[in-house]
Write a protein that holds these residues in place. Structure first.
Motif, short mmCIF file in Angstrom:
data_model
loop_
_atom_site.label_atom_id
_atom_site.label_comp_id
_atom_site.label_asym_id
_atom_site.label_seq_id
_atom_site.Cartn_x
_atom_site.Cartn_y
_atom_site.Cartn_z
N ALA A 186 0.82 -1.20 0.00
CA ALA A 186 0.00 0.00 0.00
C ALA A 186 0.86 1.26 0.00
O ALA A 186 0.60 2.20 -0.76
N ARG A 187 1.89 1.29 0.82
CA ARG A 187 2.75 2.48 0.90
C ARG A 187 3.41 2.77 -0.44
O ARG A 187 3.42 3.91 -0.90
N GLY A 188 3.93 1.77 -1.09
CA GLY A 188 4.55 1.96 -2.39
C GLY A 188 3.57 2.42 -3.45
O GLY A 188 3.87 3.28 -4.28
N ARG A 189 2.37 1.86 -3.41
CA ARG A 189 1.34 2.26 -4.36
C ARG A 189 0.90 3.70 -4.12
O ARG A 189 0.66 4.46 -5.07
N LEU A 190 0.79 4.09 -2.86
CA LEU A 190 0.44 5.47 -2.55
C LEU A 190 1.53 6.43 -3.03
O LEU A 190 1.23 7.48 -3.60
N GLU A 191 2.77 6.07 -2.80
CA GLU A 191 3.87 6.92 -3.25
C GLU A 191 3.86 7.06 -4.77
O GLU A 191 3.99 8.17 -5.31
N GLN A 192 3.69 5.95 -5.46
CA GLN A 192 3.66 5.99 -6.92
C GLN A 192 2.50 6.85 -7.41
O GLN A 192 2.67 7.69 -8.30
N ALA A 193 1.32 6.65 -6.85
CA ALA A 193 0.15 7.44 -7.24
C ALA A 193 0.37 8.92 -6.99
O ALA A 193 0.04 9.77 -7.84
N ALA A 194 0.91 9.25 -5.83
CA ALA A 194 1.16 10.65 -5.49
C ALA A 194 2.16 11.28 -6.46
O ALA A 194 1.93 12.39 -6.96
N MET A 195 3.24 10.58 -6.74
CA MET A 195 4.25 11.12 -7.66
C MET A 195 3.65 11.35 -9.04
O MET A 195 3.93 12.37 -9.68
N THR A 226 -6.48 4.48 4.63
CA THR A 226 -5.22 3.76 4.40
C THR A 226 -4.09 4.75 4.16
O THR A 226 -2.98 4.58 4.67
N PHE A 227 -4.37 5.79 3.40
CA PHE A 227 -3.35 6.82 3.17
C PHE A 227 -2.84 7.34 4.51
O PHE A 227 -1.64 7.41 4.74
N PHE A 228 -3.76 7.70 5.40
CA PHE A 228 -3.37 8.31 6.67
C PHE A 228 -2.75 7.31 7.65
O PHE A 228 -2.11 7.72 8.61
N ARG A 229 -2.87 6.03 7.38
CA ARG A 229 -2.13 5.04 8.17
C ARG A 229 -0.65 5.08 7.82
O ARG A 229 0.20 4.71 8.63
N HIS A 230 -0.35 5.49 6.61
CA HIS A 230 1.04 5.50 6.13
C HIS A 230 1.69 6.88 6.15
O HIS A 230 2.91 6.98 6.29
N TYR A 231 0.89 7.92 5.98
CA TYR A 231 1.44 9.28 5.88
C TYR A 231 0.57 10.25 6.68
O TYR A 231 -0.65 10.17 6.64
#
Length: 188
Positions: free
Chosen positions: A8-17, A43-48
């Motif tokens: 999830a964290r990697g997917r969020l980072e990729q989506a954000a970038m 889920t986003f706020f669990r990671h960032y």
């Protein structure tokens, strides 16, 4: 959507970038990032803590690498040489992620809030280097000066590496910047 999503964290980072690159940082929302990643805002706020932290989430790992490498330097190493060894370790990590670094820096450079956050991050790294040097028995002002000088070397080298054509690694720029600093202090 399933309850558990791998990476999830990697997917969020990729989506954000991707979204920051397409729309700009300020025009991108957390909801859009989560949706692009196929996840929820929760889920986003669990990671960032916020969308800014997607760009700065690696700061703790970078600091740990710098401080750990510096702490492990030979006791006989002069402070600036011990810092240089830590910078070499960081350069190797950045070289593995050149494309990411280029995209990230483009996003940061376009937004005043992010440029300010980057300066805070660099000041935190300088303070951590100085603290580690003090722990190695380096007195003041030498510890603070070596920490600040190390981050100045890093900043200059990073900017030259980002602006370069990719034919020279960040470690080469790091050595050039350190040699430049030594020339300045030697009065050349």
């Amino acid at each position: 959507m399933s309850r558990w999503e791998p990476n999830a964290r990697g997917r969020l980072e990729q989506a954000a970038m991707e979204l920051f690159g397409e729309r700009g940082y300020e025009q991108t929302t957390v909801t859009e990032i989560a949706r692009r990643a196929g996840l929820t805002e929760r889920t986003f706020f669990r990671h960032y803590a916020d969308k800014r932290e997607v760009l700065f989430g690696g700061s703790a790992a970078l600091q740990d690498l710098l401080v750990g490498t510096l702490a492990a330097a030979p006791a006989s190493a002069p402070p600036i040489d011990a810092v240089a060894g830590a910078l070499d370790a960081v350069a190797a990590v950045f070289e593995e992620r050149r494309d990411h670094s280029l995209r990230r820096q483009k996003i940061i450079s376009a937004t005043a809030e992010l440029r300010e956050r980057e300066l805070v991050k660099l000041a935190t790294l300088a303070a951590a280097l100085a603290e580690t040097l003090r722990g190695r028995g380096v007195g003041e002002p030498a510890a603070s000066l070596a920490g600040e000088a190390g981050i100045a070397v890093f900043k200059v080298a990073f900017e030259r590496w980002i602006d370069g054509d990719g034919s020279q690694g960040m470690s080469a720029y790091m050595r050039e910047a350190l040699d430049g600093l030594k020339d300045v202090t030697a009065g050349r």
